[in-house]
Scaffold this motif. Structure first.
Motif, PDB file in Angstrom:
ATOM      1  N   SER A  43      27.168  65.283  36.844  1.00  0.00           N
ATOM      2  CA  SER A  43      28.086  64.904  37.917  1.00  0.00           C
ATOM      3  C   SER A  43      27.605  63.694  38.712  1.00  0.00           C
ATOM      4  O   SER A  43      28.376  63.108  39.461  1.00  0.00           O
ATOM      5  CB  SER A  43      28.310  66.080  38.865  1.00  0.00           C
ATOM      6  OG  SER A  43      27.168  66.297  39.678  1.00  0.00           O
ATOM      7  N   VAL A  44      26.359  63.310  38.549  1.00  0.00           N
ATOM      8  CA  VAL A  44      25.831  62.153  39.267  1.00  0.00           C
ATOM      9  C   VAL A  44      25.864  60.954  38.325  1.00  0.00           C
ATOM     10  O   VAL A  44      25.229  60.961  37.276  1.00  0.00           O
ATOM     11  CB  VAL A  44      24.382  62.416  39.758  1.00  0.00           C
ATOM     12  CG1 VAL A  44      23.820  61.184  40.435  1.00  0.00           C
ATOM     13  CG2 VAL A  44      24.362  63.616  40.690  1.00  0.00           C
ATOM     14  N   ALA A  45      26.654  59.955  38.702  1.00  0.00           N
ATOM     15  CA  ALA A  45      26.828  58.797  37.823  1.00  0.00           C
ATOM     16  C   ALA A  45      27.274  57.588  38.628  1.00  0.00           C
ATOM     17  O   ALA A  45      27.781  57.715  39.737  1.00  0.00           O
ATOM     18  CB  ALA A  45      27.872  59.112  36.746  1.00  0.00           C
ATOM     19  N   ASN A  46      27.116  56.433  38.044  1.00  0.00           N
ATOM     20  CA  ASN A  46      27.676  55.205  38.592  1.00  0.00           C
ATOM     21  C   ASN A  46      29.101  55.134  38.052  1.00  0.00           C
ATOM     22  O   ASN A  46      29.339  54.656  36.930  1.00  0.00           O
ATOM     23  CB  ASN A  46      26.850  53.995  38.152  1.00  0.00           C
ATOM     24  CG  ASN A  46      27.370  52.705  38.726  1.00  0.00           C
ATOM     25  OD1 ASN A  46      28.548  52.580  39.030  1.00  0.00           O
ATOM     26  ND2 ASN A  46      26.488  51.726  38.850  1.00  0.00           N
ATOM     27  N   ALA A  47      30.054  55.620  38.826  1.00  0.00           N
ATOM     28  CA  ALA A  47      31.436  55.729  38.369  1.00  0.00           C
ATOM     29  C   ALA A  47      32.030  54.373  38.009  1.00  0.00           C
ATOM     30  O   ALA A  47      32.741  54.249  37.006  1.00  0.00           O
ATOM     31  CB  ALA A  47      32.286  56.422  39.426  1.00  0.00           C
ATOM     32  N   LYS A  48      31.737  53.366  38.807  1.00  0.00           N
ATOM     33  CA  LYS A  48      32.273  52.032  38.522  1.00  0.00           C
ATOM     34  C   LYS A  48      31.772  51.532  37.173  1.00  0.00           C
ATOM     35  O   LYS A  48      32.554  51.037  36.361  1.00  0.00           O
ATOM     36  CB  LYS A  48      31.882  51.051  39.619  1.00  0.00           C
ATOM     37  CG  LYS A  48      32.430  49.660  39.389  1.00  0.00           C
ATOM     38  CD  LYS A  48      32.014  48.719  40.499  1.00  0.00           C
ATOM     39  CE  LYS A  48      32.492  47.312  40.202  1.00  0.00           C
ATOM     40  NZ  LYS A  48      31.998  46.364  41.187  1.00  0.00           N
TER      41      LYS A  48
END
Length: 141
Positions: free
Chosen positions: A128-133
């Motif tokens: 769930s932890v990510a660089n969404a962009k």
């Protein structure tokens, strides 16, 4: 049954639980054994409340154990949960709680063992932890 205990500074845990219930639902029968403890209480009160919740959760008929989700490693909520977990069986303590962890715990606590739930919540948290962009921009190419 596995109980879920969210132990955080301030009302963070209560807000996480409220948000998670907005997503997965608020069925009272599925929320038995779920509690949020605030560090707004004194240290003695926090320690007593954590101990009471863990004892009740591990001594209830059909109890399998407790997974304590704490806000940060080294913080008072986590330290207090760890002190109790060292003395008690069937207590897991995870630090770094986020909304996805609470949702994962709520959705899987009734179908997994304590050990499997611990692994599942950790795996889901890491995903769930990510660089969404970055993920979205890479997916468009």
């Amino acid at each position: 049954m596995i109980s879920i205990l969210i132990v955080t500074h301030g009302d963070f845990g209560a807000y996480l639980l409220e948000a998670a219930e907005e997503i997965v639902g608020r069925e009272p029968s599925q929320r038995a054994g779920v509690a949020a403890i605030s560090r707004k209480l004194s240290l003695i009160e926090v320690r007593a409340k954590i101990e009471t919740e863990i004892r009740q959760a591990t001594q209830a008929p059909g109890a399998e154990g407790v997974i304590a989700l704490c806000d940060m490693m080294g913080g008072t909520p986590c330290n207090e949960a760890l002190l109790l977990a060292r003395r008690m069986d069937r207590v897991e303590v995870l630090a770094g709680v986020n909304l996805y962890m609470v949702i994962s715990a709520l959705m899987n606590a009734r179908r997994l063992s304590l050990a499997a739930l611990t692994v599942k919540v950790l795996e889901d948290s890491r995903r769930s932890v990510a660089n969404a962009k970055e993920l979205l921009m890479t997916a468009k190419r």
